[in-house]
Design an enzyme around this catalytic site. Structure first.
Site, mmCIF file in Angstrom:
data_model
loop_
_atom_site.group_PDB
_atom_site.id
_atom_site.type_symbol
_atom_site.label_atom_id
_atom_site.label_comp_id
_atom_site.label_asym_id
_atom_site.label_seq_id
_atom_site.Cartn_x
_atom_site.Cartn_y
_atom_site.Cartn_z
ATOM 1 N N CYS A 102 66.774 11.675 28.751
ATOM 2 C CA CYS A 102 65.714 10.681 28.670
ATOM 3 C C CYS A 102 65.866 9.710 27.511
ATOM 4 C CB CYS A 102 64.363 11.362 28.444
ATOM 5 S SG CYS A 102 63.983 12.659 29.573
ATOM 6 N N GLY A 136 68.800 7.179 31.323
ATOM 7 C CA GLY A 136 68.203 7.796 32.508
ATOM 8 C C GLY A 136 67.894 6.742 33.545
#
Ligand code: SF4
Length: 473
Positions: free
Chosen positions: A12, A38
């Site tokens: 992330c 991501g």
């Protein structure tokens, strides 16, 4: 960077801004800069002081948001998230920021990293009556905050954060404030910046550049920053432990124009290439790098060795994301669609191919093949990191040890499998010294667990790899 076709993915990227009339739009731009961290889902939660308003979806930032949708959630505070969906964590319910509404105040959380005690904490919370809607570790934090016995939100959040083990770079939003926290080992990068009077935070400094924010400093391990209309206050939820930032952030994940703790990623990668050329001398005609993440190291290798750098491989940038599927057959097809050799550069040449890492070995084998099919007479593979032999529990989707080519084979066996004429890895010392961190009181400042098997935190018996969560749901 070939994130879509290799088994090595960042989980992330997070972004947050407080105190700017265009906070939502700026978060959108910040997420664009973090897209490489991501591509499977993106979200923003904003506030105008009255409520928290979410906007999220599966897909790339440009697919999820439109100017009209962003306009509808305009606010002076916003946090955002881009995520790579692991096998057990896909689905819109896992796209962050996670938003929790309650009569005692709402909160939203963006989190980068993985907890190593999430299963234990979840079990404990479930026994007390909590019900979870997602398979994400992040939800555990929200439950811990809400269940904490402390009176103020700040104390509740600090208490909850102190119970987490593992990697977490978090941004939390309420109607009144934005909170920023980093795990005590500082496993993931997190920076603090300013844009006029507004405070900004992001996983990488490249997100500051795109919104015009100025870098102020890195968030310190164990720190808890509180940003309100009155400004920013720095507190702690834990004492810092030995610094252990993910080495792969420097080697592979972060964008070359980002700085991590004052060290520019491109410059560090170039030094890794220089060091590689010091550790291995190969007779060859050209040096080329696997785009994008290995180009800096290839330039360094070329400068040190005196062998000219050439663009031997080109990335096909406009391949539809939907074509890249995680099955073996489609991965095979994927590498042809993503990369093309430059025939005139490699034909009849002895090529040194610099790459940043080898995970399963399948991608390396295909790239070596591409170069040979294009006429390269020799392909020497040099890797700007040591062999990856161990799984990662901190938020990087590194396969189980059984799937890692380096955990089951010698370097010579690996060379044979990928079909190269030679194969060389950078030494651990060479990598650490040339990234060049100086962390007083710390052995080296890095997490090296996937290379050495020495994990910087306790690993609990029931710790699961992110992509294995499906099995334990
Ligand atoms: S185990 Fe490897 S990939 Fe995971 S945090 Fe440590 S250095 Fe990074």
């Amino acid at each position: 960077m070939l994130a879509e076709i290799r088994s090595l993915n960042e989980e992330c990227g997070v972004f947050g801004i407080w105190g700017h009339p265009n906070a939502t739009q700026l978060t959108y731009y910040g997420l664009h800069a973090l897209q490489h961290r991501g591509q499977e889902g993106a979200g923003i939660v904003s506030t105008d002081g009255d409520a928290l308003r979410p906007l999220k979806g599966e897909g790339m930032v440009s697919e999820v948001f439109t100017p009209e949708k962003i306009e509808k959630i305009a606010g002076h505070g916003a946090i955002g998230h881009v995520r790579y969906a692991t096998a057990g964590g896909s689905g819109i319910e896992n796209v962050q920021p996670l938003l929790f509404n309650s009569t005692t105040g709402s909160l939203a959380i963006s989190h980068n990293g993985n907890l190593v005690n999430a299963t234990q904490l979840k079990g404990h919370l479930e026994r007390q009556g909590s019900i979870f809607q997602t398979t994400s570790d992040t939800e555990v934090l929200a439950h811990l905050i809400k269940r904490s016995g402390y009176a103020s939100f700040e104390e509740k959040a600090k208490n909850a954060l102190s119970l987490l083990k593992g990697a977490f770079a978090c941004v939390i939003l309420t109607e009144e404030a934005m909170y920023i926290a980093l795990d005590p080992n500082g496993l993931r990068p997190l920076s603090l910046g300013k844009l006029g009077d507004a405070w900004v935070t992001a996983s990488e400094t490249c997100a500051f550049d795109i919104v015009g924010a100025e870098f102020v400093r890195s968030v310190e391990p164990g720190e808890f920053l509180i940003v309100t209309k009155d400004g920013m206050r720095a507190e702690r939820f834990a004492y810092p432990e030995e610094r252990a930032i993910c080495t792969m952030e420097y080697v592979y994940f972060s964008r070359p124009d980002s700085d991590i703790d004052g060290i520019n990623v491109h410059t560090a990668r170039k030094r890794l290439g220089v060091q590689l050329a010091k550790e291995v001398q190969i007779e060859a005609d050209v040096v080329t790098g696997v785009p994008d993440s290995s180009i800096s190291a290839a330039i360094g290798y070329s400068e040190q060795s005196g062998i000219p750098y050439e663009l031997g491989l080109i990335k096909n940038r406009y391949v539809g994301r939907t074509f890249i599927q995680p099955s073996q057959d489609l991965r095979e097809q994927g590498v042809k669609m993503k990369l093309s050799p430059v025939r005139q550069v490699v034909k009849g040449k002895r090529v040194i191919m610099v790459d940043d890492s080898i995970v399963r070995g399948t991608t390396s084998r295909r790239i070596v093949n591409l170069l040979k099919e294009a006429g390269a007479t020799e392909v020497h593979v040099v890797i700007s990191s040591p062999p990856i032999k161990n799984p990662c529990f901190y938020g990087i989707d590194i396969s189980t040890a059984g799937e890692l080519i380096a955990s089951n084979n010698t370097v010579e066996e690996m060379r044979e499998i990928i079909g190269a004429d030679s194969l060389t890895f950078l030494s651990v010392d060479g990598m650490v010294q040339n990234i060049g961190r100086t962390d007083p009181g710390s052995k080296c400042g890095h997490c090296l667990a996937c290379f050495t098997g020495e994990y910087p935190t306790n690993i609990y018996p029931d710790t699961v790899l992110p992509h294995e969560k499906e099995k334990v749901k």
